[in-house]
Design an enzyme around this catalytic site. Structure first.
Site, PDB file in Angstrom:
ATOM      1  N   MET A 108       0.835  -1.204   0.000  1.00 26.17           N
ATOM      2  CA  MET A 108       0.000   0.000   0.000  1.00 26.17           C
ATOM      3  C   MET A 108       0.873   1.258   0.000  1.00 26.17           C
ATOM      4  SD  MET A 108      -2.931  -1.193   2.710  1.00 26.17           S
ATOM      5  CE  MET A 108      -3.961   0.244   2.398  1.00 26.17           C
ATOM      6  N   HIS A 109       0.250   2.393  -0.301  1.00 28.41           N
ATOM      7  CA  HIS A 109       0.819   3.744  -0.127  1.00 28.41           C
ATOM      8  C   HIS A 109       1.866   4.159  -1.157  1.00 28.41           C
ATOM      9  CE1 HIS A 109      -1.121   3.341   3.744  1.00 28.41           C
ATOM     10  NE2 HIS A 109      -0.193   2.527   4.231  1.00 28.41           N
ATOM     11  N   ASP A 148      -2.796  -4.789   0.506  1.00 26.73           N
ATOM     12  CA  ASP A 148      -2.375  -6.092   1.030  1.00 26.73           C
ATOM     13  C   ASP A 148      -2.979  -6.403   2.388  1.00 26.73           C
ATOM     14  OD1 ASP A 148      -0.788  -4.245   2.405  1.00 26.73           O
ATOM     15  OD2 ASP A 148       1.113  -5.148   1.830  1.00 26.73           O
TER      16      ASP A 148
END
Length: 512
Positions: free
Chosen positions: A88-89, A247
């Site tokens: 992520m991110h 995830d």
């Protein structure tokens, strides 16, 4: 579906992780038929920086799909749907032609403290939580884009698309610019309550809405495999690709965390306590993350320990030469040998306590300056005590997150463990003892890729919804209860653990 008999239909789950892409082929009964992991490196051009080339992800995905299919008894035309998940991110920037502009800046990159302060000054801490349900942290995507704007104006001027890692793979597979609500929740641009991009935050940060992808609920069809991608992956053109999830959300679906009261504890490099929520729940101090869940119209709350398995990995790399040598000779895993050592030490590590803040800490302290600490060392303590203290310290940190969730009135009836902390029997026992609840392990150990395949099963029409799919496919394999005799030792050690951070916090910043 021509050329595909019903009983040979299967799903593909793709997890674009930090260390590699994992691809898993799952049959109609939820069993893994074949899997493959293709690795790549993290580039660290400067201290605290972390970058990757998105082309490496794509190359690994193509290789992983072909390898996983070869290891199963299925072919590309048997795949009824593809599910995507991933780290992520992390920020991927594309130009007008859909070409990558610069290496992706990863979730673990810590260069953006100034940008976090800038967001809280521009928008306000409380207003940021009101608009996007979370505070600005160095991990989140928006802070990385602001850094590029400030430091790389020539790159910034070329931006036409800002994507997350799995969504870049979707673009290469389907040609579509799309994301899902759970992954979008980790950008700081997303209205988590309304499940759409936040016009207010985008305007405040001066980010064009046109740069951001269309957002779907996780089990929805977001596109179909193109002829071009089919030629490179071996998949069938037109195969539906589910929106998927970040995830953590996909991993939770794979663990069966789709109802109130069921919570997961995952120990990977970082550690995450994850709780399902039927309504949006926010921690006004920003210590917990509140994101949309991969279950439509539901949410989840996450507590994050920055260096969970990472703490034991550090010990292994620096102090476990003997175990590494034995592992090389015997074929045993180094972590199994370390777990054997930890088992020889009683609960509470005889007064040795470890703060696992090697990479700063998110929950509950939000302190990027925090450092790791061993406290209470005496001549009695052996290497084995240090190993167990690390395992217990990580569990204490996860319990901090669990306590915050209980403060928000989220019920905790059952805990399911996954990641490296689930593979070690002694770490399962420690978690059960520290949490004061039995911990369960599920049969499937494919991680977020399995959850992505579950989401694909809904997109492909195998199941009507995510909860039905989870009920059919997710099965508990074993349960580890707390050891009653250890309860008092864990309570004492946890009280000491809780007292340590406030006692040393000012020292982290001291110019001694």
């Amino acid at each position: 579906m021509m050329g595909m008999s019903t009983d040979r239909k299967a799903l593909l789950g793709i997890d674009v992780g930090t260390s590699g892409v994992k691809v898993v082929v799952i049959d109609r009964e939820g069993r893994a038929l074949g899997q493959a992991t293709v690795g790549y490196e993290v580039s660290q051009p400067l201290p605290l920086w972390a970058e990757q080339d998105p082309e490496d992800w794509w190359d690994a995905t193509c290789a992983g799909i072909r390898l996983a299919l070869a290891r199963s008894d299925r072919r590309g035309e048997d795949i009824a749907g593809v599910g995507l998940t991933g780290q992520m991110h992390s920020l991927v920037l594309l130009d007008e032609a859909g070409q990558v502009i610069r290496p992706a800046i990863l979730w673990s990159d810590q260069r953006t403290e100034e940008e976090c302060e800038e967001i809280h000054q521009t928008v306000g801490f409380e207003q940021t939580i009101e608009w996007v349900a979370n505070p600005a942290l160095t991990n989140f995507t928006a802070t990385k884009l602001l850094w590029v704007r400030k430091h790389e104006p020539e790159h910034y001027a070329r931006i036409r698309h800002a994507l997350l890692p799995k969504d870049y793979i979707r673009y290469r597979l389907t040609g579509e610019f799309a994301s899902d609500v759970s992954d979008a929740s980790g950008t700081l641009w997303f209205d988590v309550k309304a499940r759409r991009w936040s016009d207010e935050m985008l305007a405040a940060l001066d980010v064009p809405r046109a740069w951001l992808p269309t957002v779907y609920e996780s089990p929805e069809v977001s596109g179909r495999v193109s002829e071009w991608a089919a030629a490179r992956t071996g998949l069938r053109p037109g195969t539906p690709v589910a929106a998927g999830g970040g995830d953590q959300a996909a991993g939770a679906v794979g663990n069966g965390i789709v109802r109130k009261g069921v919570v997961s504890s995952t120990i990977g490099t970082s550690g995450v306590v994850f709780a399902h929520a039927d309504e949006i729940v926010r921690d006004e101090k920003g210590r917990l993350h509140t994101f949309c869940h991969a279950v439509p119209s539901k949410w989840h709350v996450m507590a994050v320990t920055q260096s969970a398995g990472g703490s034991l990995q550090w010990f292994r790399n620096q102090f476990a030469d003997a175990e590494r040598a034995v592992a090389a000779q015997t074929g045993r895993d180094v972590y199994d040998l370390l777990s054997d050592e930890a088992r020889r030490v009683p609960a509470g590590s005889e007064g040795l306590v470890f703060l696992p803040y090697l990479m700063g800490e998110r929950t509950p302290h939000l302190d990027p300056q925090a450092k790791g600490v061993f406290f209470g060392i005496t001549p009695r303590h052996t290497r084995a005590h240090f190993v167990r203290a690390i395992m217990e310290g990580v569990a204490f940190s996860l319990r901090d997150g669990l306590a915050l969730m209980q403060d928000l009135r989220l019920p905790v009836d059952e805990i399911r463990v996954s990641g490296g902390g689930a593979k070690s029997e002694v770490w399962r026992e420690i978690q059960a003892g520290v949490f004061g609840l039995p911990v369960a392990v599920i049969e499937a150990n494919e991680g977020p890729a399995f959850g992505a395949a579950i989401l694909a099963s809904v997109a492909a029409g195998f199941f009507a919804d995510v909860v039905t799919a989870v009920d059919a496919w997710v099965r508990v394999e074993s349960t580890t209860p707390p050891v009653v005799e250890d309860e008092a030792a864990y309570q004492r050690a946890y009280r000491l653990y809780r007292a340590l951070y406030p006692a040393v916090r000012s020292l982290y910043r001291a110019e001694c």
